[in-house]
Enzyme design. Structure first.
Site, PDB file in Angstrom:
ATOM      1  N   GLU A 112     -18.612  21.207   0.413  1.00 56.12           N
ATOM      2  CA  GLU A 112     -18.774  21.345  -1.035  1.00 56.12           C
ATOM      3  C   GLU A 112     -20.162  20.863  -1.474  1.00 56.12           C
ATOM      4  O   GLU A 112     -20.789  21.463  -2.355  1.00 56.12           O
ATOM      5  CB  GLU A 112     -17.678  20.570  -1.759  1.00 56.12           C
ATOM      6  CG  GLU A 112     -16.305  21.227  -1.625  1.00 56.12           C
ATOM      7  CD  GLU A 112     -15.261  20.545  -2.472  1.00 56.12           C
ATOM      8  OE1 GLU A 112     -14.833  21.139  -3.480  1.00 56.12           O
ATOM      9  OE2 GLU A 112     -14.876  19.410  -2.136  1.00 56.12           O
ATOM     10  N   GLU A 132      -8.860  20.711   2.745  1.00 59.05           N
ATOM     11  CA  GLU A 132      -8.093  19.932   1.759  1.00 59.05           C
ATOM     12  C   GLU A 132      -6.641  20.373   1.623  1.00 59.05           C
ATOM     13  O   GLU A 132      -5.743  19.542   1.427  1.00 59.05           O
ATOM     14  CB  GLU A 132      -8.791  20.004   0.397  1.00 59.05           C
ATOM     15  CG  GLU A 132     -10.082  19.200   0.309  1.00 59.05           C
ATOM     16  CD  GLU A 132     -11.299  19.971   0.785  1.00 59.05           C
ATOM     17  OE1 GLU A 132     -12.424  19.469   0.616  1.00 59.05           O
ATOM     18  OE2 GLU A 132     -11.129  21.092   1.334  1.00 59.05           O
TER      19      GLU A 132
END
Length: 694
Positions: A112, A132
């Protein structure tokens, strides 16, 4: 401008000027986890670059990787500012372009962060991914918004919901990175920035590549199905779809709110517990990993279904393999099957032709133990019978070089009895693979009383080389997993004897979250395996104990499961179907046992099967078969289809109302009857809850 190196305030991010380019190097060993000190250092580093008049910046990682992910230890409490979105905001606000230079891995928050930079470069073989969802939440720093703007919505759904890790070469083809850099990564980044026309480039301002709605719908349906329709999977899909419409800034706020909510949810707490439990399982007090032997060449004795699966796992790990069978005919059959398997993987796009040829070249076959003299490790995978295995181990002990390790793939047998009389019993260890051995992640590493510490260390290192999840067990009937599963299966069979249909039991435990029910599993693995074990134990069985004859009757009738087309179910259509013949066998067994059948609801079945698992786990923990309660959870989730989002059976039990759990245990004792042993459940649940397992 002269090069100058100055550490920023946190000490976790180094700062250096290379001409007019600022280089921020993350240094938070061992895996550069994106902890608060790293985030703070990056914000300070960007500010320092602005103050220094930098015209560009490079963000990279020291050591073996870029960033392996966020620091999960922070996730159970409020996150300290700056949070990762704050770091990305600082990068986007800088007037100059920022390049993320990736190597090793760039996972979770690491990827990210890279997506928040203007450009991404990667060393060959770098692995990228957003895991995630596998931890119970969703990407929370723009992953669901920036990734689909590069890869397309359907591809982003697959990557995020599968928690996929892809190499740099695939990431380049997906548009996720801008280039793969051969040679020196920093110099490659500097050369990249030296090319004219590298402006600021905010991914969040882009639109995703156009796609047909049907393609996106299909990707979403597949992801929901594979993700068991868990809430975080549904939310991830919703957020990714939002990248194709509306305001990017608003979508980022939505994503962050969902992330903050889910990271403290039940699924995330359970999966985070399991994450740390899996890492703890590979550690054994008093065992020094430095004493492990390097294993490059491995022999496998036995080319049946399990042996072939082990060979495939070894070849995939880049090892040289010698397969030994009892005669030329059996060897040719096994080698032909292995070749066909490699060709099938190429045909499905799972393996390149070059990789398949390399694996084929690494495999040799033989019919004599003399071909194994240069192997570092030899694994026997012959028939599950003590006399057969003792003969094989004796032959290997005489034929192999003194420092070679011998492993038995036994599922149930006593390794200490197996090695009795060997000249070098200290080099024997159990490596219990789970079928299919090249797919299933669990590897029980069984430490016999005679197994030396260096051999155990070598076995654990070897498991990691194969990409397996190791769990250490002591010698006992069935070790950890099969012993617990036997108690679980016995309770399921008692349900059938007492009134439930096999399909009712299977449906109930699948609704709980198991991948398959016990009777469908038995049919898949083969009823004859457990039958052989029961016959071996018949002489020592307590005649007063309740004994379910139904599976024995099915085996006597030739109903061994899927491989014979019939077992607990019939498979005439290819799918498991209830069979009137099985119902007749069950009815006769009830009559013979004097049982008046009763009905059970799904909740009763679920809680009783869980009680059987938890009680047996407590018994084996008390005996020292497993090191710690969390190891049991690792075994059941990695090898037996227990739902990961429940954390494992003992984690689940520790979170139940303890009065209700005690009632479940009392009902279990009544159902099992004579000979039931109650385990010290409360003791080990308290140990797990207190975090004092070691």
């Amino acid at each position: 401008m002269q090069s100058q190196t100055t550490p920023v305030a946190t000490g976790r991010v180094g700062f250096e000027m290379r001409g007019e380019v600022a280089v921020l190097c993350i240094d938070n060993p061992p895996v550069n986890a994106g902890a608060h000190a790293v985030r703070d250092g990056l914000v300070s580093g960007i500010a320092q670059a602005v103050a220094a008049g930098a015209t560009a910046a490079v963000v990279m990682g020291a050591g073996r990787c870029f960033i392996a992910g966020s620091d999960l230890r922070e996730f159970g409490k409020p996150l300290q500012a700056p949070e990762l979105p704050d770091v990305i905001a600082a990068i986007e606000a800088a007037a100059f372009p920022v390049v993320a230079a990736l190597h090793g891995v760039a996972l979770g928050g690491g990827l990210e962060l890279a997506l928040g930079c203007d450009y991404r470069l990667a060393a060959p073989g770098t692995m990228l991914g957003l895991p995630e969802v596998s931890l119970g939440f969703v990407p929370g720093a723009g992953g669901t918004q920036r990734l689909p703007r590069l890869t397309g919505v359907s591809r982003a759904i697959a990557l995020i919901c599968d928690a996929a890790r892809i190499p740099a070469e695939t990431a380049l083809a997906d548009g996720l990175i801008d280039a793969v850099v051969e040679g020196d990564l920093l110099q490659g980044a500097l050369d990249f920035l030296a090319v004219q026309g590298r402006p600021k480039r905010h991914i969040i301002q882009r639109d995703p590549p156009p796609e047909a709605p049907a393609v996106i719908d299909a990707a979403a349906a597949r992801a929901l199905r594979r993700g068991k329709r868990r809430p975080n999977v549904a939310e991830a899909i919703r957020l990714i779809r939002a990248a194709g419409a509306g305001d990017g800034a608003e979508a980022l706020r939505d994503e962050r709110a969902v992330f903050q909510d889910l990271r403290l949810g039940e699924d995330a707490l359970a999966l985070r517990y399991l994450f740390f439990a899996e890492r703890r399982a590979a550690s054994v007090a008093g065992i020094d990993g430095a004493s492990a032997t390097k294993i490059a060449s491995v022999g496998v004795v036995g080319g049946g279904t399990m042996g072939q699966g082990i060979v495939r796992a070894l070849l995939a790990a880049g090892l040289r393999v010698t397969l030994v069978e009892r005669d030329a005919v059996m060897l040719e059959k096994a080698m032909t099957s292995l070749t066909a398997s490699l060709e099938a993987q190429v045909g499905k796009g799972r393996l390149s032709p070059e990789a398949a040829r390399a694996q084929q070249a690494a495999l040799t076959g033989a019919v004599r133990y003399g071909a194994l003299t240069e192997c570092d490790l030899v694994i026997e995978a012959v028939f599950e019978e003590m006399a057969v295995k003792r003969i094989v181990l004796s032959g290997l002990d005489a034929a192999l070089k003194p420092q070679a390790i011998i492993a038995t793939n036994t599922s149930y047998l006593d390794i200490e009895e197996m090695v009795a009389g060997l000249a070098h019993p200290a080099r024997v260890v159990g490596l219990h693979f789970f079928s299919p051995a090249d797919i299933m992640p669990l590897l029980e590493v069984v430490r016999a009383a005679q197994t030396s510490a260096p051999v155990l260390a070598s076995a654990l290192s070897f498991a990691r080389k194969l990409g397996k999840q190791p769990v250490v067990a002591r010698v006992a009937e069935g070790f950890i997993g099969n012993r617990i599963y036997a108690a679980y299966r016995r309770r399921a069979e008692l349900f059938v004897l007492d009134g439930a249909a096999p399909e009712e039991v299977d449906a109930a435990i699948q609704a709980f979250g198991f991948a398959m029910g016990p009777f469908a599993v038995a049919d898949m693995s083969g009823l004859d395996i457990a039958w052989a074990m029961r016959k071996r134990q018949a002489a020592t069985r307590d005649p007063q104990a309740r004994y379910v004859t139904i599976p024995d009757s099915l085996c006597a009738a030739g109903r061994f499961g899927r491989k014979t087309g019939k077992g607990w179910y019939s498979y005439g259509t290819g799918k498991p179907m209830p069979d009137p013949e099985v119902a007749e066998v069950i009815a006769k067994a009830r009559t013979a046992a004097g049982v008046a059948p009763v009905t059970y609801d799904a909740l009763t079945i679920q809680r009783q099967l869980m009680a059987a698992i938890v009680n047996e786990a407590a018994l084996l923990l008390a005996e020292g078969v497993a090191q710690r309660p969390s190891d049991v959870d690792v075994v059941l989730t990695n090898g037996y289809g227990f739902p990961r989002w429940r954390g494992g059976p003992l984690y689940w039990a520790a979170r139940q109302d303890q009065g209700a759990l005690a009632a479940d245990m009392a009902a279990l004792a009544e159902a099992v009857g004579h000979g039931f042993r109650a385990g010290p459940v409360e003791e080990f649940l308290a140990q797990l809850t207190a975090g004092s397992e070691d």
